[in-house]
Design an enzyme around this catalytic site. Sequence first.
Site, PDB file in Angstrom:
ATOM      1  N   GLU A 184       0.855  -1.189   0.000  1.00 40.13           N
ATOM      2  CA  GLU A 184       0.000   0.000   0.000  1.00 40.13           C
ATOM      3  C   GLU A 184       0.890   1.238   0.000  1.00 40.13           C
ATOM      4  O   GLU A 184       1.771   1.381   0.853  1.00 40.13           O
ATOM      5  CB  GLU A 184      -0.889  -0.013   1.247  1.00 40.13           C
TER       6      GLU A 184
ATOM      7  N   GLU B 147      -8.756   9.865   6.103  1.00 36.24           N
ATOM      8  CA  GLU B 147      -8.759   8.952   7.238  1.00 36.24           C
ATOM      9  C   GLU B 147      -9.003   9.784   8.497  1.00 36.24           C
ATOM     10  O   GLU B 147      -8.084  10.411   9.024  1.00 36.24           O
ATOM     11  CB  GLU B 147      -7.426   8.214   7.359  1.00 36.24           C
TER      12      GLU B 147
END
Length: 374
Positions: free
Chosen positions: A156, A239
């Site tokens: 990622e 986030e």
Amino acid sequence: MQPVHHKPGTRALWGAVLTTLVALAALLGSAPASQADTTICEEFGSTTIQGRYVVQNNRWGTSATQCISVTDSGFRVTQADGSVPTNGAPKSYPSVYNGCHYTNCSPGTNLPARLSSIASAPSGISYTYVSGAVYDAAYDIWLDPTPRTDGVNRTEIMIWFNRVGSVQPVGSPVGSATVGGRQWQVWSGNNGGNDVLSFVAPSAIDSWNFDVMDFVRQAVSRGLAQDNWYLTSIQAGFEPWQNGAGLAVNSFSSSVNLGGGTGGGTGGSSACKVAYGTNVWQGGFTADVTVTNTGSSPVDAWKLAFTLPSGQKVTSAWSAQISPSSGAVTAGGMAYNASIAPGGQVSFGFQGTYDGAFAKPAAFSLNGTSCTTA
């Protein structure tokens, strides 16, 4: 509905009323219909925009309510209840993406694609930030040895455009790097399920157009991916750890151009050239833009993406629709000029204001493919 009973003397009047109603309906039907924003509060609820991207609520780290309002160019977080400890995982990742995420693939995507087959992967973003919340604004780029579409990948890559509060990426700092012409603090680690390579901006970036492959090549050079691996998705969002209402992706674009240089979205080959002429006076300017299709096939539903230099704002436009008014903007054709034939051109213009020194946009991309400038 109950049947309508008419007295004999009212038939002519009723016929006239019906004629008027039919004419009014035809008139209303010919007007452009406004489309209400879609609200998503379901934990993993999603929808598509522009016929090519998926917007997802993606609330996975809390049971508290989170809702997003999806626009035709992005989304806004309208409710973000609750909080989680800042030394752990965030509450969620409301985001928009090109590619595949847990078997949900965006329409028309050419992902997964082998890294060695990708010539470029241009992307653009414009964010709105808020105070009174703890969050990061980040891209999430997923790589895997296989073309999987059904879950978490091996590596990622995160690009942190902004962070507010005492939050930090997975792992620890491993130095700095210049990527895409910008300086970044680099973090590396593993979250227990996959490797994570993060690039953290030293100060907030509101909008930017860049090539995702610049960051992918960093992962390859650091041994966290290989050229025969696959790019599976390109995501952008937030986030949040605490609150987050008001955070917004104003606009997003993403294409993946394979070795032949064809665009990753609809509209065929997007080889292009842009001429950008300006007339500038103190505090204001006009821009006349001509886009030439130098490819061999038509470009339908064309979208020209570019970033206005800091301090510039669009106040009006002609022969195109431009949104948002500043930062990373996208100009799209009208009904009468939505397609550019091979060798053909389309022209549009806009008026704007500016602060400080005037400058022109540094780069342009047509339906995701970089253009040359005249």
